[in-house]
Motif scaffolding. Structure first.
Motif, PDB file in Angstrom:
ATOM      1  N   ILE A  35       0.875  -1.180   0.000  1.00 13.03           N
ATOM      2  CA  ILE A  35       0.000   0.000   0.000  1.00 13.03           C
ATOM      3  C   ILE A  35       0.909   1.226   0.000  1.00 13.03           C
ATOM      4  N   THR A  36       0.452   2.302  -0.605  1.00  9.65           N
ATOM      5  CA  THR A  36       1.287   3.506  -0.569  1.00  9.65           C
ATOM      6  C   THR A  36       0.972   4.297   0.696  1.00  9.65           C
ATOM      7  N   GLY A  37       1.882   5.165   1.094  1.00  6.40           N
ATOM      8  CA  GLY A  37       1.679   5.990   2.279  1.00  6.40           C
ATOM      9  C   GLY A  37       0.387   6.788   2.226  1.00  6.40           C
ATOM     10  N   PRO A  38       0.162   7.539   1.137  1.00  5.62           N
ATOM     11  CA  PRO A  38      -1.081   8.319   1.068  1.00  5.62           C
ATOM     12  C   PRO A  38      -2.339   7.451   1.171  1.00  5.62           C
ATOM     13  N   GLU A  39      -2.293   6.248   0.592  1.00  3.59           N
ATOM     14  CA  GLU A  39      -3.467   5.365   0.656  1.00  3.59           C
ATOM     15  C   GLU A  39      -3.703   4.868   2.086  1.00  3.59           C
ATOM     16  N   LEU A  40      -2.631   4.474   2.761  1.00  2.00           N
ATOM     17  CA  LEU A  40      -2.787   3.980   4.130  1.00  2.00           C
ATOM     18  C   LEU A  40      -3.279   5.112   5.034  1.00  2.00           C
ATOM     19  N   ALA A  41      -2.718   6.304   4.836  1.00  2.43           N
ATOM     20  CA  ALA A  41      -3.150   7.458   5.631  1.00  2.43           C
ATOM     21  C   ALA A  41      -4.631   7.750   5.388  1.00  2.43           C
ATOM     22  N   ALA A  42      -5.072   7.608   4.149  1.00  4.37           N
ATOM     23  CA  ALA A  42      -6.489   7.836   3.832  1.00  4.37           C
ATOM     24  C   ALA A  42      -7.371   6.795   4.524  1.00  4.37           C
ATOM     25  N   LYS A  43      -6.890   5.562   4.593  1.00  4.20           N
ATOM     26  CA  LYS A  43      -7.640   4.499   5.297  1.00  4.20           C
ATOM     27  C   LYS A  43      -7.746   4.833   6.790  1.00  4.20           C
ATOM     28  N   PHE A  44      -6.629   5.284   7.368  1.00  7.36           N
ATOM     29  CA  PHE A  44      -6.638   5.670   8.787  1.00  7.36           C
ATOM     30  C   PHE A  44      -7.677   6.772   9.021  1.00  7.36           C
ATOM     31  N   GLU A  45      -7.633   7.763   8.159  1.00  2.64           N
ATOM     32  CA  GLU A  45      -8.526   8.912   8.335  1.00  2.64           C
ATOM     33  C   GLU A  45      -9.995   8.495   8.215  1.00  2.64           C
ATOM     34  N   GLU A  46     -10.252   7.669   7.212  1.00  2.00           N
ATOM     35  CA  GLU A  46     -11.612   7.179   6.984  1.00  2.00           C
ATOM     36  C   GLU A  46     -12.117   6.430   8.229  1.00  2.00           C
ATOM     37  N   HIS A  47     -11.229   5.639   8.814  1.00  2.19           N
ATOM     38  CA  HIS A  47     -11.591   4.865  10.006  1.00  2.19           C
ATOM     39  C   HIS A  47     -11.940   5.809  11.162  1.00  2.19           C
ATOM     40  N   MET A  48     -11.108   6.837  11.354  1.00  2.00           N
ATOM     41  CA  MET A  48     -11.349   7.788  12.440  1.00  2.00           C
ATOM     42  C   MET A  48     -12.656   8.551  12.219  1.00  2.00           C
TER      43      MET A  48
END
Lengths: 299, 78
Positions: free
Chosen positions: A53-66
Motif C-alpha cells: 500500500i502507498t503511504g497516502p493510501e494507508l493514511a487515507a484508510k486511517f482517516e476514513e476509520h477515524m
C-alpha cells in the motif's frame, strides 16, 4: 472539559482516537495534518494486512476509520504548550486553549533541517523535504540528495528513474541504509555518490541552481536544480516543556505510555519507544488510549 | 456562477490528494493538472506561484500554495 485531548493525527493519534471513540470518551483531536509521516511515505510493504500500500493510501484508510466516529477535530492547528494544573490538562494552540482530564501526545517527528545559508530562501523553490511529493517536478533535471540513510536512499531510488543526474551528498565515509537499496543505487549510471561531503550553502536566483559542498577541506559548487534534504528526523516535542525527554528530545514513556506527568500520555515517534514504524506507532496509540481510559476510571 | 478552480498536483503528494478529495466532497468542479506528466502545466504553476511545491490551487486567479481548507472555504464562500 473533555475526557481526552489527542495531539497529532498520525498512525498513533488516529489509533488512539478510534479506541477512545469506541470507549465513548469525550474527545478532541488537534493536529497540524492528518496521516503524519505515513502520508509522506512511499511504498509500504510491512503493515500487516496490506502486502502493498502507498503511504497516502494507508493514511487515507486511517482517516476514513477515524471519521467513522463523531470526533471533534481541529485541523491545521499547532499546539504551543501543554500544562497541568490540579487535575486539569490545558492545551494551548495558535488558535485557542482547550482543557481535558487527560491528554495523549502523538505529535510525531519532522524533517531535520540543514541550517545552511540559502535553505530557508529556496525552500519550495527547488529545495524540498518531501521527495514523494515534489520529486516528479524534477524529471529530466540534475538533483542533489542530501543524506546517506534510508530516507536518502528512498529519495534516490525515486529520482534515478526520472532525473538526469542524481548526486548523493553524504557527510559520512560511506552510505548507510539497507543493502538492497544501496545496491540498486550503486548500479545506476545516473548516480554520483559523494561521501565525506558536507553541504555549506544552497545557491540560486529565483530558484535553486547549485549547492556548495565541502569535501576533504575543499569547497566545490555543483549545478543542480533540485535539492532533497533527507538527513533524518527530530521529534515535535518542543511544546511539551515540563515533560521528561531523552537526549534526542523524545518524550520518555513507561511501557504503559505514561509520561512523568500523571494524566499526560505519549505515543509513537515523538516518544523514546524503540523502533519507529507505522505499525508500532499505531500499537502505541492504542496502548496510550487504554492507559488514559484506565487513568480516568481511577481518578 | 461557480468559480473556476484549478489544482496543480502530483499523483503522490498527500496534500494534493486531500485537496482534490475536499473539492469532490463539496461537489466543486475542478481541473486537475498533473505537473509530473505535463511540463507546460508545470511551467504555468511555477509562473503563477513563483515556487515549485505542490499543490498549487488557483481559484479564479487567487493563487494558494498548499492545502489550507479554511482559506479555500473563504474563497468559495462555503
Amino acid at each position: 472539559m473533555y475526557d481526552l485531548i489527542i495531539i497529532g493525527a498520525g498512525p498513533a493519534g488516529i489509533t488512539a482516537a478510534v479506541y477512545a471513540a469506541r470507549k465513548k470518551m469525550s474527545l478532541l483531536v488537534i493536529s497540524r495534518d492528518i496521516g503524519g509521516q505515513a502520508a509522506w511515505s512511499g511504498d509500504i510493504e510491512n503493515y500487516t494486512g496490506y502486502q502493498f500500500i502507498t503511504g497516502p493510501e494507508l493514511a487515507a484508510k486511517f482517516e476514513e476509520h477515524m471519521r467513522k466516529y463523531e470526533i471533534d477535530l481541529k485541523e491545521t492547528e499547532a499546539v504551543t504548550e501543554i500544562s497541568k494544573t490540579g487535575e486539569v490538562v490545558s492545551v494551548r494552540t495558535d488558535k485557542g486553549v482547550y482543557e481535558a482530564k487527560t491528554a495523549i501526545i502523538a505529535s510525531g517527528k519532522r524533517s531535520r533541517e540543514l541550517n545552511v545559508p540559502g535553505e530557508k530562501e529556496f525552500k519550495n523553490r527547488g529545495l524540498t523535504y518531501c521527495a514523494t511529493c515534489d520529486g516528479p517536478l524534477f524529471a529530466g533535471k540534475d538533483v542533489a540528495i542530501i543524506g546517506g540513510g534510508n530516507s536518502a536512499l528512498d529519495a534516490a531510488l525515486q529520482m534515478i528513474r526520472i532525473a538526469k543526474r542524481v548526486y548523493i551528498v553524504n557527510i559520512t565515509p560511506k552510505l548507510g541504509g539497507d543493502a538492497v537499496m544501496r545496491e540498486k543505487i550503486e548500479k545506476s549510471d545516473v548516480v554520483t555518490v559523494m561521501n565525506n561531503s558536507q553541504v555549506t550553502a544552497v545557491l540560486g536566483e529565483k530558484m535553486v541552481n547549485a549547492i556548495k559542498i565541502k569535501r576533504e577541506g575543499k569547497e566545490e559548487t555543483i549545478a543542480v536544480e533540485g535539492v532533497f534534504v533527507e538527513i533524518g528526523l527530530i521529534p515535535n516535542s518542543e511544546f511539551a516543556k515540563g515533560l521528561a525527554k531523552n537526549e534526542f528530545g523524545e518524550i520518555k514513556v513507561s511501557p504503559r505510555n505514561e509520561t512523568n506527568v500523571p494524566g499526560i500520555f505519549a505515543a509513537g515517534d515523538v516518544t523514546d519507544v524503540p523502533e519507529k514504524q507505522i505499525i508500532i506507532a499505531a500499537g502505541e496509540g492504542s496502548k496510550a488510549c487504554l492507559s488514559a481510559f484506565r487513568y480516568l476510571s481511577e481518578h | 456562477m461557480a468559480k473556476k478552480v484549478k489544482v496543480y498536483s502530483t499523483p503522490t503528494c498527500p496534500y494534493c490528494i486531500r485537496a482534490k478529495q475536499f473539492f469532490k466532497d463539496n461537489s466543486i468542479d475542478f481541473e486537475n493538472i498533473d505537473v509530473s506528466s505535463d511540463p507546460v502545466g508545470q511551467r504555468e504553476m511555477v509562473k503563477i506561484s513563483g515556487q515549485m511545491a505542490v499543490p498549487v490551487i488557483d481559484i479564479e486567479g487567487k493563487i494558494m500554495v498548499g492545502f489550507d481548507k479554511e482559506a479555500i472555504k473563504a474563497e468559495l464562500g462555503l
